[in-house]
Design a protein around this motif. Structure first.
Motif, short mmCIF file in Angstrom:
data_model
loop_
_atom_site.label_atom_id
_atom_site.label_comp_id
_atom_site.label_asym_id
_atom_site.label_seq_id
_atom_site.Cartn_x
_atom_site.Cartn_y
_atom_site.Cartn_z
N LYS A 174 0.67 -1.15 -0.43
CA LYS A 174 -0.21 0.70 0.39
C LYS A 174 1.23 1.69 0.08
N ALA A 175 0.58 2.44 -1.08
CA ALA A 175 1.14 3.65 -0.76
C ALA A 175 0.35 4.54 -0.14
N SER A 176 0.51 5.71 0.32
CA SER A 176 -0.61 6.44 0.43
C SER A 176 0.14 7.93 -0.42
N LEU A 177 -1.18 8.06 -1.31
CA LEU A 177 -0.91 10.05 -2.17
C LEU A 177 -1.96 11.56 -0.70
N TRP A 178 -0.27 11.77 -0.24
CA TRP A 178 -0.84 12.96 0.27
C TRP A 178 0.19 14.01 0.17
N GLY A 179 0.06 15.63 0.89
CA GLY A 179 0.69 16.43 0.32
C GLY A 179 0.18 16.96 -0.50
N VAL A 180 -1.00 16.50 -1.25
CA VAL A 180 -1.68 17.30 -2.56
C VAL A 180 -1.87 18.74 -2.77
N TYR A 181 -1.39 20.09 -3.15
CA TYR A 181 -1.83 21.38 -3.45
C TYR A 181 -1.50 22.04 -4.51
N VAL A 182 -2.52 22.55 -4.89
CA VAL A 182 -2.22 22.93 -6.34
C VAL A 182 -2.31 24.85 -5.39
N ALA A 183 -1.45 25.75 -6.10
CA ALA A 183 -1.81 27.47 -6.31
C ALA A 183 -3.17 27.78 -6.21
N PRO A 184 -3.82 28.60 -5.60
CA PRO A 184 -4.90 29.38 -6.10
C PRO A 184 -4.88 29.45 -8.36
N GLN A 185 -3.50 30.17 -7.90
CA GLN A 185 -3.57 30.58 -9.05
C GLN A 185 -3.41 29.67 -10.22
N ALA A 186 -3.39 28.92 -10.03
CA ALA A 186 -2.47 27.18 -10.48
C ALA A 186 -4.62 25.99 -11.23
N ARG A 187 -5.32 26.38 -10.03
CA ARG A 187 -6.57 25.57 -10.39
C ARG A 187 -7.44 25.77 -11.13
#
Length: 189
Positions: free
Chosen positions: A85-98
Motif C-alpha cells: 500500500k502507498a499513500s498519496l499525501w500533501g496534495v496542494y495546487v496554488a490558487p492561481q493554477a486551479r
C-alpha cells in the motif's frame, strides 16, 4: 494550462516546496497533518532531506516555467505486512493554477510511478469531505471511496493499481491447475 512540467522534486527545490506547502497549510490547515508553526520551524536542510527520492517516498511538483505551482507526495511503508500500500499525501495546487489540470498531472504522475513498483497493489488517500474539487479529481482518476465513515471530516479513498501481468499470470496458473484437475486420472478401485 500553458507549458507546465511535472517532475520529482529534488533537494534543490526545498525553498519553493516549503513556500508552497506553507501556503497550503495556511489556506487549508485541516487537510494537512501538521501546523503552520511546526512546518515553518523546520530547518531548510530537513525540508531538502524530505525531497530526496527513496524507494519508499517520492514528491512530485508541477512547474509553470520556473515556478512551482503544485505538489504531491507518494509514500509507502517499509514494513513487510503493509508494503503493498502507498499513500498519496500533501496534495496542494496554488490558487492561481486551479482548474487548469495541475492536480490531475500530479495524481497521474503519482499513479504512474506507483505502477512501476511491482509489490504495490493500491494507493490510498484522505480527502476533506467538503473539498468537492479534490473529490471529483480523485474519482475521475479511478479512486473509490472506502466503506469506512468519514472521521474528522476526512474521507478515505483508494485506487487498486492495474496489474495485468499479475492477473494474466494468475489466470494462467489457475487455468493450468484446472487443466490438471480435469485431466487427472483416478484409478478405479
Amino acid at each position: 494550462m500553458p507549458a507546465t512540467t511535472v517532475r520529482p522534486l529534488t533537494p534543490d527545490d526545498a525553498r519553493a516546496y516549503r513556500a508552497l506547502r506553507l501556503a497550503g497549510i495556511a489556506e487549508l490547515p485541516a487537510t494537512f497533518c501538521t501546523t503552520h508553526a511546526a512546518e515553518s520551524g523546520l530547518p531548510l536542510a530537513q525540508i531538502a532531506q524530505r525531497l530526496r527520492t527513496t524507494p519508499h517516498q517520492i514528491i512530485f511538483g508541477v512547474f509553470d516555467g520556473e515556478q512551482l505551482i503544485a505538489i504531491a507526495g507518494l509514500r509507502r511503508e517499509p514494513i513487510a505486512v503493509v508494503h503493498d500500500k502507498a499513500s498519496l499525501w500533501g496534495v496542494y495546487v496554488a490558487p492561481q493554477a486551479r482548474g487548469r489540470g495541475a492536480g490531475r498531472q500530479l495524481v497521474q504522475a503519482a499513479i504512474a510511478h506507483a505502477c512501476t513498483i511491482p509489490e504495490l497493489g493500491r494507493v490510498r488517500l484522505a480527502v476533506a469531505q467538503d473539498n468537492l474539487a479534490a473529490l471529483t479529481l480523485y474519482l475521475s482518476c479511478g479512486f473509490t471511496l472506502e466503506d469506512s465513515p468519514a472521521t474528522d471530516g476526512m474521507l478515505q479513498m483508494q485506487l487498486m493499481l492495474p496489474r495485468p501481468a499479475r492477473a494474466s499470470a494468475s489466470a494462467s496458473a489457475e487455468s493450468n491447475v484446472f487443466m490438471k484437475i480435469n485431466t487427472l486420472q483416478i484409478p478405479a478401485k
